[in-house]
Design a protein around this motif. Structure first.
Motif, PDB file in Angstrom:
ATOM      1  N   LEU A 155      78.600  18.347 120.078  1.00  0.00           N
ATOM      2  CA  LEU A 155      78.006  18.058 118.779  1.00  0.00           C
ATOM      3  C   LEU A 155      78.749  18.757 117.644  1.00  0.00           C
ATOM      4  N   VAL A 156      79.239  19.969 117.899  1.00  0.00           N
ATOM      5  CA  VAL A 156      79.831  20.794 116.840  1.00  0.00           C
ATOM      6  C   VAL A 156      81.329  20.533 116.667  1.00  0.00           C
ATOM      7  N   MET A 157      82.014  20.083 117.706  1.00  0.00           N
ATOM      8  CA  MET A 157      83.484  19.949 117.632  1.00  0.00           C
ATOM      9  C   MET A 157      83.974  19.176 116.410  1.00  0.00           C
ATOM     10  N   PRO A 158      83.443  17.991 116.079  1.00  0.00           N
ATOM     11  CA  PRO A 158      83.956  17.279 114.901  1.00  0.00           C
ATOM     12  C   PRO A 158      83.752  18.043 113.592  1.00  0.00           C
ATOM     13  N   PHE A 159      82.652  18.777 113.489  1.00  0.00           N
ATOM     14  CA  PHE A 159      82.398  19.545 112.265  1.00  0.00           C
ATOM     15  C   PHE A 159      83.344  20.731 112.166  1.00  0.00           C
ATOM     16  N   THR A 160      83.744  21.295 113.313  1.00  0.00           N
ATOM     17  CA  THR A 160      84.718  22.392 113.299  1.00  0.00           C
ATOM     18  C   THR A 160      86.055  21.915 112.748  1.00  0.00           C
ATOM     19  N   SER A 161      86.392  20.651 113.006  1.00  0.00           N
ATOM     20  CA  SER A 161      87.662  20.103 112.508  1.00  0.00           C
ATOM     21  C   SER A 161      87.700  20.052 110.986  1.00  0.00           C
ATOM     22  N   MET A 162      86.538  20.043 110.343  1.00  0.00           N
ATOM     23  CA  MET A 162      86.497  20.001 108.872  1.00  0.00           C
ATOM     24  C   MET A 162      87.099  21.261 108.257  1.00  0.00           C
ATOM     25  N   LEU A 163      87.084  22.365 109.028  1.00  0.00           N
ATOM     26  CA  LEU A 163      87.594  23.640 108.482  1.00  0.00           C
ATOM     27  C   LEU A 163      89.107  23.682 108.434  1.00  0.00           C
ATOM     28  N   PHE A 164      89.762  22.821 109.253  1.00  0.00           N
ATOM     29  CA  PHE A 164      91.221  22.922 109.362  1.00  0.00           C
ATOM     30  C   PHE A 164      91.960  21.642 108.986  1.00  0.00           C
ATOM     31  N   GLY A 165      91.245  20.583 108.690  1.00  0.00           N
ATOM     32  CA  GLY A 165      91.906  19.327 108.377  1.00  0.00           C
ATOM     33  C   GLY A 165      91.213  18.580 107.254  1.00  0.00           C
ATOM     34  N   LYS A 166      91.611  17.329 107.091  1.00  0.00           N
ATOM     35  CA  LYS A 166      91.079  16.501 106.018  1.00  0.00           C
ATOM     36  C   LYS A 166      89.923  15.622 106.499  1.00  0.00           C
ATOM     37  N   VAL A 167      89.128  16.154 107.390  1.00  0.00           N
ATOM     38  CA  VAL A 167      88.017  15.407 107.949  1.00  0.00           C
ATOM     39  C   VAL A 167      86.838  15.435 106.979  1.00  0.00           C
ATOM     40  N   THR A 168      86.309  14.288 106.684  1.00  0.00           N
ATOM     41  CA  THR A 168      85.159  14.204 105.773  1.00  0.00           C
ATOM     42  C   THR A 168      83.867  14.431 106.529  1.00  0.00           C
ATOM     43  N   TRP A 169      82.820  14.743 105.772  1.00  0.00           N
ATOM     44  CA  TRP A 169      81.499  14.963 106.362  1.00  0.00           C
ATOM     45  C   TRP A 169      81.000  13.712 107.093  1.00  0.00           C
ATOM     46  N   GLU A 170      81.186  12.548 106.476  1.00  0.00           N
ATOM     47  CA  GLU A 170      80.701  11.312 107.081  1.00  0.00           C
ATOM     48  C   GLU A 170      81.413  11.021 108.401  1.00  0.00           C
ATOM     49  N   LEU A 171      82.753  11.240 108.418  1.00  0.00           N
ATOM     50  CA  LEU A 171      83.513  10.982 109.647  1.00  0.00           C
ATOM     51  C   LEU A 171      83.122  11.951 110.760  1.00  0.00           C
ATOM     52  N   ALA A 172      82.938  13.228 110.405  1.00  0.00           N
ATOM     53  CA  ALA A 172      82.538  14.223 111.392  1.00  0.00           C
ATOM     54  C   ALA A 172      81.152  13.909 111.959  1.00  0.00           C
ATOM     55  N   LEU A 173      80.239  13.500 111.077  1.00  0.00           N
ATOM     56  CA  LEU A 173      78.886  13.167 111.524  1.00  0.00           C
ATOM     57  C   LEU A 173      78.909  11.954 112.455  1.00  0.00           C
ATOM     58  N   GLY A 174      79.707  10.951 112.101  1.00  0.00           N
ATOM     59  CA  GLY A 174      79.792   9.751 112.946  1.00  0.00           C
ATOM     60  C   GLY A 174      80.383  10.064 114.306  1.00  0.00           C
ATOM     61  N   SER A 175      81.467  10.849 114.315  1.00  0.00           N
ATOM     62  CA  SER A 175      82.112  11.191 115.588  1.00  0.00           C
ATOM     63  C   SER A 175      81.190  12.051 116.458  1.00  0.00           C
ATOM     64  N   SER A 176      80.496  12.991 115.801  1.00  0.00           N
ATOM     65  CA  SER A 176      79.588  13.862 116.537  1.00  0.00           C
ATOM     66  C   SER A 176      78.458  13.072 117.184  1.00  0.00           C
ATOM     67  N   SER A 177      77.862  12.147 116.429  1.00  0.00           N
ATOM     68  CA  SER A 177      76.765  11.338 116.983  1.00  0.00           C
ATOM     69  C   SER A 177      77.265  10.422 118.094  1.00  0.00           C
TER      70      SER A 177
END
Length: 389
Positions: free
Chosen positions: A116-138
Motif C-alpha cells: 500500500l505504501v510503496m507507490p507513495f514512497t516513490s513520490m519522495l524521490f520522483g515525479k510521481v503525482t498523488w493521483e498516480l500513487a493512489l491509483g497504483s497503491s489501490s
C-alpha cells in the motif's frame, strides 16, 4: 484434491515468470545497450530467480523468504521504474501483488501495508503525482486481495475433499464394525444353540431311538413288555418336548440380561473393532430393566460412541453408569474435537426423544479443555421402568 493445488501453484509460477520475462524483453528491445541496461537486466534476473530458491511448486515451500525477497528485489525495481518520468502510467506491480496475496501467511501479513505504501514512497524521490500513487497503491492492494481470495477458494476445496475422504473412511470403518458385530452375534447365537441342542437333547434322542429299537424287537416275542417300553418311550418324548420348550423359553429371556452385561459386551466389541480406548465406571447396584428401557440406554451409548469416533475423531472415551435408588445416570465423555455450533440432527434428536419418552433428561455439552460430554438421567422408581420378574 492435490491436483488443484498442483495446477494453481504452477499457474502462479508461470504467471510470475511471464511477467519478469516480459519486463526483460522490454528492457532489451526498448533501449540501446548501456551500463544502465546491464544493471536492469541483472536486477530483473535476480528478482526472477532468487525468490524461486525458497518457493518452487511441489519442491520448496518457504513462502516467508520468497515474499520477502520478492519485495526486496522485484519491489525495489518497481519503485525505481515508477519514479522515472518516462515510465509514468506504464509501470505496475500487479502480478507480484497477486502472487504475494496467494502465498500470504500470518508471518508475512506485514507485506500488505508495504504494498500500500510503496507507490507513495516513490513520490519522495520522483515525479510521481498523488493521483498516480493512489491509483497504483489501490491496484496493488486489489490484486493482493484477489490472490488471497484465490488461495482461500483452493484451500476450501482442499479441506472439503479432505473432510469428505475422512468421513468416507469413518463410515466404512463403522459399517465394517456394525457388520462384524452382527456376524459375531449370529455366530455366537448359532454356537450357543448348537451346544444347547447337543448337550440337552442329544442324549435323550439317542435313548429314544434305542428304546424304539428294543420295543420293535419285543413286539412279537413279548407284547406286554413291548407295550411297557412304548409307555416309557412316550414319557421320554414328553420330557424331550419339555426340554425343547425350555430352550426356546430361555432364548426369549435373553432380553432380561442385566444392563451392565449388555454394556460390557458393547464396550468390548467397540474397543476390539475400532481400537478406541474405553474406560467403564460402574457405581451402585445393577438391576434388570424393562427391555425398551435397556434398548434406549444402549442406543444412546452406541450413538455417542459413533459420534465421538466419526465427528470428534476421539481416541479415548469415559463411560460412567450410576445406579441410584430412583434414578439411573449416564455420562459419556470423549477427548475429541471441541464442540462447535450444536445442531440437533437425526441422531441427536432420536437420542433426546428416546430418553424424554422415558421421563428422563438428555444434554450434551463441551468439556473444559477439549472433548464432549453426553449426560442422561432416567427415573427408575415405580413399576414403569423396572423389569417385571
Amino acid at each position: 484434491m492435490k491436483k488443484v493445488f498442483f495446477i494453481m501453484d504452477w499457474g502462479i509460477f508461470g504467471l510470475r515468470s511471464y511477467n519478469y520475462i516480459l519486463l526483460l524483453f522490454h528492457v532489451l528491445m526498448g533501449n540501446e545497450y548501456s551500463a544502465r541496461i546491464f544493471v536492469d537486466i541483472v536486477w530483473l534476473l535476480a528478482a526472477l530467480i532468487i525468490p524461486f530458491l525458497f518457493w518452487f511448486p511441489q519442491r520448496r515451500m518457504n513462502k516467508e523468504w520468497f515474499i520477502s525477497l520478492e519485495l526486496l528485489l522485484g519491489g525495489s525495481y518497481y519503485m525505481k521504474s515508477f519514479m522515472q518520468a518516462d515510465h509514468l502510467g506504464s509501470v505496475d506491480y500487479l502480478i507480484p501483488s497477486l502472487i504475494i496475496g496467494y502465498l500470504l501467511t500470518r508471518k508475512t501479513a506485514w507485506t500488505m501495508p508495504v504494498l500500500l505504501v510503496m507507490p507513495f514512497t516513490s513520490m519522495l524521490f520522483g515525479k510521481v503525482t498523488w493521483e498516480l500513487a493512489l491509483g497504483s497503491s489501490s491496484d496493488n492492494l486489489l490484486f493482493s486481495f484477489i490472490g488471497i481470495w484465490v488461495n482461500f477458494i483452493a484451500k476450501a476445496y482442499h479441506d472439503k475433499n479432505k473432510l469428505a475422504k475422512e468421513i468416507d473412511e469413518q463410515n466404512k470403518l463403522l459399517t465394517q464394525y456394525a457388520a462384524e458385530i452382527e456376524r459375531m452375534t449370529l455366530l455366537e447365537e448359532r454356537s450357543r444353540m448348537s451346544k444347547e441342542m447337543h448337550d440337552m437333547l442329544g442324549h435323550s434322542f439317542i435313548s429314544l431311538i434305542m428304546s424304539l429299537d428294543a420295543a420293535i424287537t419285543l413286539l412279537d416275542k413279548n407284547p406286554n413288555l413291548a407295550k411297557d417300553k412304548l409307555i416309557r418311550i412316550r414319557g421320554l418324548t414328553e420330557q424331550n418336548l419339555d426340554e425343547m420348550r425350555d430352550i426356546v423359553h430361555k432364548m426369549g429371556e435373553e432380553e432380561n440380561i442385566s444392563l451392565v452385561n449388555h454394556v460390557e459386551r458393547l464396550v468390548n466389541n467397540f474397543r476390539d473393532y475400532t481400537g478406541t480406548v474405553i474406560r467403564l465406571t460402574l457405581n451402585g447396584t445393577d438391576r434388570v430393566l424393562r427391555f425398551d428401557v435397556q434398548q434406549s440406554i444402549l442406543r444412546v451409548i452406541q450413538e455417542s460412541f459413533t459420534n465421538a469416533l466419526k465427528h470428534g475423531k476421539a481416541t479415548e472415551i469415559e463411560l460412567g453408569i450410576y445406579f441410584y435408588p430412583s434414578t439411573l445416570r449416564l455420562s459419556i465423555q470423549n477427548n475429541g474435537k471441541p464442540l462447535g455450533k450444536l445442531e440437533h440432527g437425526f441422531g441427536l434428536t432420536t437420542m433426546k426423544n428416546r430418553i424424554e419418552r422415558l421421563g428422563g433428561t438428555f444434554s450434551i455439552s463441551a468439556l473444559a479443555i477439549t472433548g464432549v460430554e453426553v449426560r442422561c438421567e432416567v427415573p427408575l422408581k415405580g413399576d414403569t421402568l423396572d423389569a417385571e420378574n
